[in-house]
Write an enzyme that holds these catalytic residues in place. Structure first.
Site, PDB file in Angstrom:
ATOM      1  N   GLU A   1      -2.797   6.350  -5.545  1.00 16.27           N
ATOM      2  CA  GLU A   1      -3.126   5.920  -4.186  1.00 16.27           C
ATOM      3  C   GLU A   1      -2.527   6.873  -3.165  1.00 16.27           C
ATOM      4  OE1 GLU A   1      -3.696   1.572  -3.336  1.00 16.27           O
ATOM      5  OE2 GLU A   1      -1.758   1.913  -2.352  1.00 16.27           O
TER       6      GLU A   1
ATOM      7  N   TYR B   1       0.849  -1.191   0.000  1.00 23.45           N
ATOM      8  CA  TYR B   1       0.000   0.000   0.000  1.00 23.45           C
ATOM      9  C   TYR B   1       0.883   1.238   0.000  1.00 23.45           C
ATOM     10  CZ  TYR B   1      -3.173   3.601   1.807  1.00 23.45           C
ATOM     11  OH  TYR B   1      -3.898   4.762   1.987  1.00 23.45           O
ATOM     12  N   HIS B   2       0.513   2.241  -0.820  1.00 22.29           N
ATOM     13  CA  HIS B   2       1.338   3.439  -0.996  1.00 22.29           C
ATOM     14  C   HIS B   2       0.815   4.578  -0.130  1.00 22.29           C
ATOM     15  CE1 HIS B   2       3.785   6.487  -2.842  1.00 22.29           C
ATOM     16  NE2 HIS B   2       4.211   5.689  -3.805  1.00 22.29           N
ATOM     17  N   GLY B   3       1.608   5.012   0.849  1.00 23.45           N
ATOM     18  CA  GLY B   3       1.228   6.140   1.689  1.00 23.45           C
ATOM     19  C   GLY B   3       1.417   7.459   0.974  1.00 23.45           C
TER      20      GLY B   3
ATOM     21  N   SER C   1       3.933  -0.897  -5.913  1.00 25.04           N
ATOM     22  CA  SER C   1       2.636  -0.506  -5.360  1.00 25.04           C
ATOM     23  C   SER C   1       1.696  -0.289  -6.545  1.00 25.04           C
ATOM     24  CB  SER C   1       2.758   0.794  -4.559  1.00 25.04           C
ATOM     25  OG  SER C   1       1.472   1.254  -4.191  1.00 25.04           O
TER      26      SER C   1
END
Length: 299
Positions: free
Chosen positions: A162, A89-91, A156
């Site tokens: 995202e 998951y890409h912050g 990602s």
């Protein structure tokens, strides 16, 4: 004057940590250039001759991770000895991923190659740093060569979209991207899900606006700046691998990544979303994420 001063102070508080991270990244590249010139290095940036300076860089970021985010890495035993594809998951700022790379190199002496968006390679003054840390554009051919050479490769699927438009609900924004699954099938390697707890509480984006969304979709450039940088607790979790199956199609493999039949008995959840649901308060809560720095039971 007072109002102006308070406004400027508020802006600095919001953006000072993200700007500090950018400063450290550029400083790292400058130090690499000095190291290269002093040692007259002409070897491939991925070769072992760069390992000593890679260790120095990793040690710096690992110390930063420990001090600022009390960083923890769990599930390293789920990584294969050979090649594999990490899906994460890409912050808003993928600083957690930089922490992961640093800790992995210090613990296992392994270099994980990172697929990055094309705009990253247009940023001035980072060419050597990207090369030494194994950042690649992520074409099918490059990924296959990296996997054939025994590297871990991370991607990602949500990418910059995202980062910009997901929020404290931690929604995955993969769309129809399934190239990683096709590469995994061609290379005959497992896919390993990964997620960092509280990554959205540490760094956030402003609420989505139609103008900024349209601007991104038309240019593919991230115009919205991240803010925050609070010292919330970061824990990266590496899930159980989804093994290569010669009888599976690309669509079915994406479905397995999406439905996570092999991960923590979450039979109808996505593999990455399963990690999020297991380890993340949704919606995310900054105050709780800060308090987790003092939660001894989770260590």
């Amino acid at each position: 004057v007072i109002i102006a001063s308070l406004t400027i102070s508020a802006i600095l508080v919001f953006f000072i940590v993200p700007l500090t991270i950018v400063f450290f990244i550029y400083l790292t590249n400058i130090l690499l250039l000095i190291y290269q010139r002093n040692n007259e290095l002409k070897e491939d940036p991925l070769s072992d001759v760069w390992n000593s300076v890679r260790k120095t860089i990793a040690s710096f970021w690992d110390i930063y991770a420990r001090i600022w985010h009390g960083y923890e890495l769990h599930g390293v035993e789920n990584l294969p000895e050979g090649p594999g594809i990490l899906v994460y998951y890409h912050g808003a700022i993928p600083i957690d991923y930089l922490y992961f790379l640093s800790r992995l190199f210090l613990w296992k002496k392994r270099l994980c190659l990172s697929v990055a968006d094309h705009f990253v390679f247009r940023l001035p003054g980072l060419r050597l740093l990207l090369a030494v840390t194994g950042v690649i554009p992520g074409t099918r051919e490059e990924c296959l060569v990296a996997l054939k050479n025994g590297y871990l490769v991370s991607i990602s699927p949500g990418g910059v979209r995202e980062a910009l438009f997901s929020d404290e609900s931690y929604q995955l924004m993969w769309g129809n991207r399934k190239g990683f699954a096709q590469v995994a099938l061609e290379a005959k390697v497992p896919i390993i899900p990964m997620y960092t707890q509280n990554v959205r509480e540490g760094y956030r984006m402003f609420k989505e606006r139609r103008f900024f969304r349209q601007l991104y979709e038309s240019t593919r450039l991230p115009f919205t700046p991240p803010y925050g940088g609070l010292p919330v607790k970061f824990r990266t979790y590496i899930g159980k691998p989804i093994p290569y199956d010669p009888n599976i199609t690309t669509e079915e493999l994406v479905e397995k990544v999406c439905k996570g039949k092999f991960l923590f008995s979450f039979q109808t959840k996505t593999a990455v979303q399963a990690l999020i649901h297991k380890h993340q308060t949704i919606p995310g809560n900054i105050w709780k994420a800060l308090l987790e720095r003092f939660d001894k039971r989770r260590k």
